[in-house]
Motif scaffolding. Structure first.
Motif, PDB file in Angstrom:
ATOM      1  N   VAL A  79       0.824  -1.212   0.000  1.00 54.17           N
ATOM      2  CA  VAL A  79       0.000   0.000   0.000  1.00 54.17           C
ATOM      3  C   VAL A  79       0.860   1.265   0.000  1.00 54.17           C
ATOM      4  O   VAL A  79       0.441   2.308  -0.492  1.00 54.17           O
ATOM      5  CB  VAL A  79      -0.966   0.054   1.224  1.00 54.17           C
ATOM      6  CG1 VAL A  79      -2.092  -0.941   1.034  1.00 54.17           C
ATOM      7  CG2 VAL A  79      -0.225  -0.205   2.527  1.00 54.17           C
ATOM      8  N   ASP A  80       2.104   1.182   0.508  1.00 55.79           N
ATOM      9  CA  ASP A  80       2.968   2.373   0.513  1.00 55.79           C
ATOM     10  C   ASP A  80       3.809   2.508  -0.767  1.00 55.79           C
ATOM     11  O   ASP A  80       4.674   3.367  -0.854  1.00 55.79           O
ATOM     12  CB  ASP A  80       3.854   2.406   1.762  1.00 55.79           C
ATOM     13  CG  ASP A  80       4.839   1.237   1.819  1.00 55.79           C
ATOM     14  OD1 ASP A  80       5.152   0.655   0.762  1.00 55.79           O
ATOM     15  OD2 ASP A  80       5.305   0.910   2.926  1.00 55.79           O
ATOM     16  N   GLY A  81       3.565   1.641  -1.755  1.00 58.82           N
ATOM     17  CA  GLY A  81       4.281   1.760  -3.029  1.00 58.82           C
ATOM     18  C   GLY A  81       5.512   0.879  -3.136  1.00 58.82           C
ATOM     19  O   GLY A  81       6.059   0.689  -4.218  1.00 58.82           O
ATOM     20  N   THR A  82       5.959   0.332  -2.002  1.00 58.10           N
ATOM     21  CA  THR A  82       7.096  -0.584  -2.031  1.00 58.10           C
ATOM     22  C   THR A  82       6.722  -1.815  -2.845  1.00 58.10           C
ATOM     23  O   THR A  82       5.606  -2.316  -2.727  1.00 58.10           O
ATOM     24  CB  THR A  82       7.434  -1.015  -0.582  1.00 58.10           C
ATOM     25  OG1 THR A  82       7.685   0.157   0.185  1.00 58.10           O
ATOM     26  CG2 THR A  82       8.655  -1.913  -0.532  1.00 58.10           C
ATOM     27  N   ARG A  83       7.657  -2.276  -3.666  1.00 60.47           N
ATOM     28  CA  ARG A  83       7.371  -3.483  -4.451  1.00 60.47           C
ATOM     29  C   ARG A  83       8.397  -4.554  -4.127  1.00 60.47           C
ATOM     30  O   ARG A  83       9.594  -4.280  -3.994  1.00 60.47           O
ATOM     31  CB  ARG A  83       7.417  -3.190  -5.951  1.00 60.47           C
ATOM     32  CG  ARG A  83       6.388  -2.159  -6.379  1.00 60.47           C
ATOM     33  CD  ARG A  83       6.343  -2.064  -7.893  1.00 60.47           C
ATOM     34  NE  ARG A  83       5.636  -3.207  -8.476  1.00 60.47           N
ATOM     35  CZ  ARG A  83       5.679  -3.525  -9.767  1.00 60.47           C
ATOM     36  NH1 ARG A  83       6.408  -2.812 -10.608  1.00 60.47           N
ATOM     37  NH2 ARG A  83       5.014  -4.570 -10.221  1.00 60.47           N
ATOM     38  N   LYS A  84       7.926  -5.773  -4.000  1.00 58.99           N
ATOM     39  CA  LYS A  84       8.824  -6.884  -3.714  1.00 58.99           C
ATOM     40  C   LYS A  84       8.809  -7.856  -4.885  1.00 58.99           C
ATOM     41  O   LYS A  84       7.752  -8.208  -5.402  1.00 58.99           O
ATOM     42  CB  LYS A  84       8.383  -7.603  -2.437  1.00 58.99           C
ATOM     43  CG  LYS A  84       9.342  -8.716  -2.042  1.00 58.99           C
ATOM     44  CD  LYS A  84       9.022  -9.272  -0.679  1.00 58.99           C
ATOM     45  CE  LYS A  84       7.754 -10.120  -0.730  1.00 58.99           C
ATOM     46  NZ  LYS A  84       7.591 -10.898   0.506  1.00 58.99           N
ATOM     47  N   PHE A  85       9.999  -8.270  -5.297  1.00 56.85           N
ATOM     48  CA  PHE A  85      10.128  -9.188  -6.424  1.00 56.85           C
ATOM     49  C   PHE A  85      10.743 -10.486  -5.958  1.00 56.85           C
ATOM     50  O   PHE A  85      11.741 -10.484  -5.235  1.00 56.85           O
ATOM     51  CB  PHE A  85      11.025  -8.571  -7.500  1.00 56.85           C
ATOM     52  CG  PHE A  85      10.544  -7.233  -7.964  1.00 56.85           C
ATOM     53  CD1 PHE A  85       9.488  -7.143  -8.851  1.00 56.85           C
ATOM     54  CD2 PHE A  85      11.131  -6.071  -7.485  1.00 56.85           C
ATOM     55  CE1 PHE A  85       9.018  -5.903  -9.268  1.00 56.85           C
ATOM     56  CE2 PHE A  85      10.676  -4.834  -7.897  1.00 56.85           C
ATOM     57  CZ  PHE A  85       9.618  -4.747  -8.792  1.00 56.85           C
ATOM     58  N   LEU A  86      10.128 -11.577  -6.377  1.00 55.96           N
ATOM     59  CA  LEU A  86      10.676 -12.903  -6.068  1.00 55.96           C
ATOM     60  C   LEU A  86      11.304 -13.475  -7.332  1.00 55.96           C
ATOM     61  O   LEU A  86      10.722 -13.424  -8.412  1.00 55.96           O
ATOM     62  CB  LEU A  86       9.557 -13.827  -5.577  1.00 55.96           C
ATOM     63  CG  LEU A  86       9.938 -15.291  -5.355  1.00 55.96           C
ATOM     64  CD1 LEU A  86      10.823 -15.457  -4.121  1.00 55.96           C
ATOM     65  CD2 LEU A  86       8.693 -16.167  -5.211  1.00 55.96           C
ATOM     66  N   PHE A  87      12.504 -13.995  -7.163  1.00 55.31           N
ATOM     67  CA  PHE A  87      13.195 -14.680  -8.256  1.00 55.31           C
ATOM     68  C   PHE A  87      13.397 -16.126  -7.851  1.00 55.31           C
ATOM     69  O   PHE A  87      13.748 -16.391  -6.689  1.00 55.31           O
ATOM     70  CB  PHE A  87      14.583 -14.064  -8.493  1.00 55.31           C
ATOM     71  CG  PHE A  87      14.550 -12.605  -8.841  1.00 55.31           C
ATOM     72  CD1 PHE A  87      14.477 -12.203 -10.161  1.00 55.31           C
ATOM     73  CD2 PHE A  87      14.590 -11.636  -7.851  1.00 55.31           C
ATOM     74  CE1 PHE A  87      14.454 -10.853 -10.498  1.00 55.31           C
ATOM     75  CE2 PHE A  87      14.569 -10.284  -8.171  1.00 55.31           C
ATOM     76  CZ  PHE A  87      14.498  -9.898  -9.499  1.00 55.31           C
TER      77      PHE A  87
END
Ligand code: SAH
Ligand code: SF4
Length: 358
Positions: A79-87
């Protein structure tokens, strides 16, 4: 290591290493500059796309090497714009990177190991130990993959080696990754835009200062050895005195300071005495302090202090003339916050039991 019998991933080499490799193949070193441009300026997925490289040499490259890119498996947005990417790594483990938008920065936090062997008491990443070190190509690959999926107009401004793992416990691959990221003919991140965070491996801090000019962040978390050893087993090997001596001789340019990260944990390291001790331990002119209220997670019973205690702690440091930032952890709702990275594929239903301290 011999490269003749098996194919190598071109993304695992810094430019001098690539020149050396191509030289050992009996080809002129300038070819390395061409290949480098295709890899990091043009970001081509395959050797056959390197169209200004002669067909013969492309065939040669094909016979000896390949391009093994990392691609984003899943992305989650907070919700705060942080994005998490899983590889997902080819042999199974998952690793994560976190993209943190701020007013005038876009920072990517990258991983250097799948898991971590350091076993810090407060950190979820370390709970299940080390799966394996990442290769330089896998470390840089996170940056390349995220760059590919940025929105138009977005540009990465900073990189922090602060994701999963202890970068200095994977020294050689991390150093190669730093050199690839810093190379002006490639991705071109200036050293002042790169920061490496460590739990405090003293000999490697010295090496890093000799090998690079990267910014240093140190996970301090305590101002006395008993508390630090309780929280971070590494402190038994390199206690505070040795760690801070290494920090003090770290050759940063005069305008830059070392960042000390201090996770505030209720009843453990949040007392006024601990804050006063901290003011005597560091030097305001060469230090910045980041206070991070502990991020609760399922792997620990520790809890953050109440807000007044955080402010009181900060106040003591400010009176001691330190620059102090209270870092609100971002991305708590998607487990992207500090110390919450696990590299697991999570079920899609909403998470319960995890709360953010925002
Ligand atoms: N291994 C390195 C770099 C990555 S650790 C190091 O320890 O510095 C990830 C960062 O998250 C560290 O700064 C650590 O202090 C912080 N962290 C870990 N667990 C946390 C938690 N539960 N709450 C807040 N910060 C945490
Ligand atoms: Fe490893 Fe850093 Fe977590 Fe400690 S805080 S367990 S060093 S990732």
């Amino acid at each position: 290591m011999t490269h003749t019998n098996h194919k190598v991933n071109l993304l695992d080499f810094d430019l001098p290493q690539l020149k050396e490799l191509i030289f050992t193949w009996g080809e002129p070193a300038y070819r390395a500059d061409q290949v480098w441009g295709w890899l990091y300026r043009k970001d081509v997925p395959a050797i056959e796309d390197m169209t200004n490289v002669s067909v013969t040499f492309r065939g040669f490259l094909d016979a000896h090497s390949f391009i093994d890119r990392l691609t984003v498996h899943t992305a989650e947005t907070s919700v705060d714009g942080t994005r998490k990417f899983l590889f997902l790594l080819p042999d199974g483990p998952g690793i994560e990177s976190v993209l943190i938008p701020e007013r005038d920065h876009l920072t990517l936090c990258i991983s250097t190991q799948a898991g971590c062997a350091q076993g810090c008491r407060f950190c979820l990443t370390g709970k299940s130990g080390l799966r394996r070190n990442l290769t330089a190509g896998e470390i840089v690959g996170q940056v390349m993959a995220v760059k590919r999926i940025l929105e138009p107009g977005q540009r990465l401004t900073n990189l922090v080696f602060m994701g999963m793992g202890e970068p200095l416990a994977n020294y050689d691959q991390t150093l190669t990754a730093i050199r690839i990221l810093n190379d002006p003919a490639g991705i071109g991140f200036a050293y002042r835009r790169l920061t490496l965070s460590t739990s405090g491996l003293v000999p490697q801090i010295d090496r890093l200062g000799q090998d690079t000019k990267i910014n240093l962040a140190v996970s301090l978390n305590a101002s006395d050895d008993a508390t630090r050893s309780f929280l971070m087993p590494i402190n038994r090997r390199y206690p505070l005195k040795e760690l801070l001596a290494a920090c003090n001789r770290y050759p940063l340019p005069l305008t830059r300071r070392i960042t000390y990260e201090y996770i505030l944990i209720k009843g453990v390291n949040d007392s006024p005495q601990a804050a006063h001790r901290l003011t005597r331990l560091l030097k305001p002119a060469t230090s910045k302090i980041n206070l991070i209220p502990f991020n609760p997670h399922s792997g620990s019973d520790l809890v953050p202090p109440d807000w007044d205690t955080v402010l009181a702690f900060q106040n003591i440091l400010v009176k001691g003339h330190y620059t102090v930032i209270i870092r609100k952890s971002k991305g708590g709702d998607i487990s992207a916050a500090c110390g919450q990275l696990q590299g697991r594929i999570r079920p899609l239903e909403p998470q319960t039991g995890l709360s953010s301290v925002n």
